[in-house]
Design a protein around this motif. Structure first.
Motif, PDB file in Angstrom:
ATOM      1  N   ASP A 167       0.828  -1.205   0.000  1.00 32.46           N
ATOM      2  CA  ASP A 167       0.000   0.000   0.000  1.00 32.46           C
ATOM      3  C   ASP A 167       0.865   1.260   0.000  1.00 32.46           C
ATOM      4  O   ASP A 167       0.573   2.226  -0.715  1.00 32.46           O
ATOM      5  CB  ASP A 167      -0.931   0.003   1.209  1.00 32.46           C
ATOM      6  CG  ASP A 167      -1.990  -1.085   1.144  1.00 32.46           C
ATOM      7  OD1 ASP A 167      -2.171  -1.660   0.054  1.00 32.46           O
ATOM      8  OD2 ASP A 167      -2.629  -1.353   2.182  1.00 32.46           O
ATOM      9  N   ALA A 168       1.921   1.232   0.799  1.00 34.82           N
ATOM     10  CA  ALA A 168       2.812   2.389   0.858  1.00 34.82           C
ATOM     11  C   ALA A 168       3.451   2.646  -0.501  1.00 34.82           C
ATOM     12  O   ALA A 168       3.504   3.795  -0.968  1.00 34.82           O
ATOM     13  CB  ALA A 168       3.884   2.169   1.922  1.00 34.82           C
ATOM     14  N   GLN A 169       3.913   1.587  -1.151  1.00 32.24           N
ATOM     15  CA  GLN A 169       4.579   1.772  -2.432  1.00 32.24           C
ATOM     16  C   GLN A 169       3.599   2.164  -3.537  1.00 32.24           C
ATOM     17  O   GLN A 169       3.942   2.929  -4.436  1.00 32.24           O
ATOM     18  CB  GLN A 169       5.339   0.506  -2.831  1.00 32.24           C
ATOM     19  CG  GLN A 169       6.313   0.718  -3.972  1.00 32.24           C
ATOM     20  CD  GLN A 169       7.267   1.867  -3.705  1.00 32.24           C
ATOM     21  OE1 GLN A 169       7.855   1.977  -2.625  1.00 32.24           O
ATOM     22  NE2 GLN A 169       7.412   2.763  -4.677  1.00 32.24           N
ATOM     23  N   MET A 170       2.370   1.655  -3.457  1.00 30.49           N
ATOM     24  CA  MET A 170       1.355   2.055  -4.439  1.00 30.49           C
ATOM     25  C   MET A 170       1.082   3.554  -4.352  1.00 30.49           C
ATOM     26  O   MET A 170       1.033   4.254  -5.374  1.00 30.49           O
ATOM     27  CB  MET A 170       0.054   1.275  -4.216  1.00 30.49           C
ATOM     28  CG  MET A 170       0.090  -0.168  -4.644  1.00 30.49           C
ATOM     29  SD  MET A 170      -1.538  -0.975  -4.530  1.00 30.49           S
ATOM     30  CE  MET A 170      -2.381  -0.249  -5.958  1.00 30.49           C
ATOM     31  N   ILE A 171       0.905   4.048  -3.138  1.00 34.19           N
ATOM     32  CA  ILE A 171       0.587   5.464  -2.954  1.00 34.19           C
ATOM     33  C   ILE A 171       1.759   6.335  -3.383  1.00 34.19           C
ATOM     34  O   ILE A 171       1.583   7.362  -4.046  1.00 34.19           O
ATOM     35  CB  ILE A 171       0.193   5.722  -1.486  1.00 34.19           C
ATOM     36  CG1 ILE A 171      -1.144   5.036  -1.178  1.00 34.19           C
ATOM     37  CG2 ILE A 171       0.104   7.220  -1.202  1.00 34.19           C
ATOM     38  CD1 ILE A 171      -1.523   5.046   0.290  1.00 34.19           C
TER      39      ILE A 171
END
Length: 358
Positions: A167-171
């Motif tokens: 999720d962190a890398q997607m954002i």
């Protein structure tokens, strides 16, 4: 003869209009939403199309603008457009509905949407005023929270650390490449491309967007978005996810870049929910959506000094005017720009601080 002839004719009209739109290669979701709107309007008016009046449109609009579920101006305008197009279809002599209605019901349909009872498009942007780009401080707050969350979950040994990393890398990727939600979720491994001018970035120097926004029945537009030096921190994060995080999900031959724990593609709707949860946990305003990061990307590139044409191509806009809507430069940037202009025109010795000529 059909037991309910008026209803049968109305359904035939809808079926025909649906086929006409499909022939224009419009998306099925678009067609279905328009048909549903026409049915909704007919139920509101308690009449079939050959008995509709302009007053029905005005009453319908008034109902849409009242109550707790009041619709946005852009939504109402879309409804008006759909009703206008349906009436245009019925009045087109090539489809024969005028003669059908006159022979069967001794009445004919009319155009009930006109310039004086439908919403006019007066401004370029009609989004919610509270929607705006993230400030630099808000971006740092969000990303700092995401990194801390991954670390806390990893140290605790609890389930969810890998999902938190994803999720962190997607954002971060959405921001660093200015991607729309669908563009982000539909990235595959093959869409990660090298930048020949920066071989050190490996296959993470650009992303190839294959599922951009389409228009007027066209297929999704494609573009390649280059990584920029100011956001080079995204390279290491992508490399970490692809080389170390994603393999822990045992993806096999699957090509989706962002996988769920069940090895399916992260859905666009679930990404909205994930972002809303994480934004709230980070203590940021609820009006800041995932799409606001795309606005931030445009704004920050402009502040970094990138040419307008470059920014427009990076985000896949057809017109520079659309990019301009996304841009909301900071007061600090405006001040520095003005100071540079003053020095250029009046010379470096000119200062205006503390002066009062009156």
């Amino acid at each position: 003869m059909h037991l309910d002839e008026p209803s049968a004719v109305f359904e035939a009209m809808l079926l025909g209009w649906g086929r006409q739109q499909a022939s224009r290669l419009l998306g099925q979701a678009t067609i279905e939403s328009r048909l549903a709107l026409v049915r909704r309007f007919a139920a509101f008016a308690e009449a079939h199309p050959w008995d509709w009046t302009a007053g029905d449109v005005e009453d319908f609009t008034a109902a849409l603008m009242s109550g707790p579920t009041r619709k946005a101006p852009s939504t109402i305008r879309g409804y008006h457009m759909s009703l206008r197009m349906f009436c245009d279809y019925l009045l087109d002599g090539r489809y024969g509905w005028i003669a059908q209605c006159e022979n069967r019901f001794a009445r004919i349909p009319s155009q009930v949407c006109h310039d004086y009872n439908t919403a006019a498009h007066l401004v370029e942007y009609e989004g919610k005023p509270a929607r705006r780009p993230f400030t630099y401080e808000e971006v740092e707050t969000l990303f700092g929270f995401l990194d801390d969350r991954v670390e806390v979950l990893a140290r605790s040994g609890r389930k969810g650390a890998l999902a938190a990393l994803r999720d962190a890398q997607m954002i971060k990727t959405a921001y660093a490449f200015g991607l729309r939600r669908r563009e982000l979720c539909y990235l595959d491994l093959a869409d990660l491309r090298p930048n020949p001018r920066m071989p050190a970035w490996g296959t993470f120097g650009a992303v190839h967007v294959r599922y951009a926004k389409s228009s007027r029945g066209s297929t999704p537009r494609r573009r390649t978005v280059l990584a920029v030096p100011e956001f080079d921190w995204v390279i290491e994060g992508l490399r970490q996810w692809v080389d170390h995080g994603r393999p822990l999900l045992s993806p096999g031959t699957r090509q989706e870049l962002w996988l769920t724990e069940r090895r399916g593609r992260v859905a666009t709707k679930s990404m909205d929910k994930r972002f809303a949860f994480l934004r709230a946990e980070a203590g940021l305003p609820k009006d800041l959506t995932l799409h606001c990061l795309r606005h931030s990307y445009v704004t920050h590139l402009i502040e970094f000094g990138y040419p307008e044409r470059f920014v427009t191509e990076q985000v896949g806009h057809s017109y520079a005017s659309t990019t301009a809507i996304y841009t909301s430069v900071s007061n600090d940037f405006k001040t520095k720009t003005l100071q540079a202009a003053l020095r250029r025109v009046y010379g470096s010795a000119t200062t205006h601080e503390g002066k009062n000529d009156h």
